[in-house]
Design a protein around this motif. Sequence first.
Motif, PDB file in Angstrom:
ATOM      1  N   THR A 153       0.826  -1.205   0.000  1.00  0.00           N
ATOM      2  CA  THR A 153       0.000   0.000   0.000  1.00  0.00           C
ATOM      3  C   THR A 153       0.862   1.258   0.000  1.00  0.00           C
ATOM      4  OG1 THR A 153      -1.668  -1.181   1.300  1.00  0.00           O
ATOM      5  CG2 THR A 153      -1.872   1.215   1.184  1.00  0.00           C
ATOM      6  N   GLN A 154       1.839   1.305   0.911  1.00  0.00           N
ATOM      7  CA  GLN A 154       2.598   2.540   1.124  1.00  0.00           C
ATOM      8  C   GLN A 154       3.477   2.947  -0.054  1.00  0.00           C
ATOM      9  OE1 GLN A 154       5.805   2.482   4.039  1.00  0.00           O
ATOM     10  NE2 GLN A 154       5.327   4.569   4.662  1.00  0.00           N
TER      11      GLN A 154
ATOM     12  N   LEU B 215       1.719   3.801  -3.429  1.00  0.00           N
ATOM     13  CA  LEU B 215       0.966   5.046  -3.255  1.00  0.00           C
ATOM     14  C   LEU B 215       1.919   6.239  -3.208  1.00  0.00           C
ATOM     15  CD1 LEU B 215      -1.702   6.494  -2.804  1.00  0.00           C
ATOM     16  CD2 LEU B 215      -1.541   5.935  -0.362  1.00  0.00           C
TER      17      LEU B 215
ATOM     18  N   SER C 261       0.755   8.427   2.339  1.00  0.00           N
ATOM     19  CA  SER C 261       0.842   6.990   2.057  1.00  0.00           C
ATOM     20  C   SER C 261       1.069   6.193   3.340  1.00  0.00           C
ATOM     21  CB  SER C 261       1.964   6.700   1.050  1.00  0.00           C
ATOM     22  OG  SER C 261       3.224   7.093   1.546  1.00  0.00           O
TER      23      SER C 261
ATOM     24  N   SER D  38      -1.692   3.479   4.990  1.00  0.00           N
ATOM     25  CA  SER D  38      -1.216   2.098   5.160  1.00  0.00           C
ATOM     26  C   SER D  38      -1.279   1.654   6.615  1.00  0.00           C
ATOM     27  CB  SER D  38       0.225   1.987   4.650  1.00  0.00           C
ATOM     28  OG  SER D  38       0.324   2.417   3.314  1.00  0.00           O
TER      29      SER D  38
ATOM     30  N   THR E 191      -3.740  -1.589   8.214  1.00  0.00           N
ATOM     31  CA  THR E 191      -3.020  -2.792   8.650  1.00  0.00           C
ATOM     32  C   THR E 191      -2.901  -2.896  10.174  1.00  0.00           C
ATOM     33  OG1 THR E 191      -0.883  -1.635   8.415  1.00  0.00           O
ATOM     34  CG2 THR E 191      -1.656  -2.929   6.528  1.00  0.00           C
TER      35      THR E 191
END
Length: 271
Positions: A153-154, A157, A185, A189, A193
């Motif tokens: 994700t991070q 992004l 980002s 994230s 999580t």
Amino acid sequence: MLQIKKKSGGISGTAVDVILFPLDTLKTRLQSAKGFAKSGGFRSIYAGVASAASGSAPSAATFFCCYELTKNLAKPRVSSSMYPVVHMFAATVGEVMSLFVRNPFEVVKQRAQAYAHLTSLQALTYTLAEEGVRGLYRGYCNTLVREIPFALTQYPLWEVLKSVWSWQQGHTVWAWQSSLCGAVSGGVSAAVTTPLDVAKTRVMLAPKGSLYTQASVIQVLLIIKSQEGMYGLVLFSGVTVRTAWIALGGAVFFGVYEKAKNVLQDKLENQ
């Protein structure tokens, strides 16, 4: 160039872990099975900082070395439309390798944070005496299960936000712009999580032989549900602190990384 990025990653990783360490401590204590107050509350919020500082540079340097190397090898072989997939794959490779370096420091750090009477050295000695070197890798797979979705994700992004900003202004982003992209980002994230982070924390803090030590991530989540109820609230324990910590951390990490990379590159070119 790869050596520059490796050094930049080490500098930025250390900066984040030391500057924002108190937030990490509060997050760990909020997620502890003992509860926030019994884990130390607001006392000794720098407990475990020595372990965190020691592991930051080598683990961050390992990540960026693997991330950039994988990205640079893969990009020339695919079309630009596949770049997000390349970033995801590179982030996964980076996390797998860097976690192998970071996990022992993470175990010692979290135990010192949750048991405030222990120093980092005492937490290390206790872990080795009770479980040997294997104890330093407690929770490796659980942490990896958290880190890979986080990285997937991070980093893509962050890359997308930088690319859009660069395109809009007609040149590559400045360090402060990379910092803002990192904050967004990182915060996103971190929030999504958090349940995986709670599971990882429980495994690392659990006494030897407890239910958590042999459980998978799914099993840990089920144990939490059966023993503590309030499933959603428990699994998102510390989400506000974690999101704020990693958003700020992302700002510092990517900002310092970009700045350090530029300074080191200019220094190399002027030699």
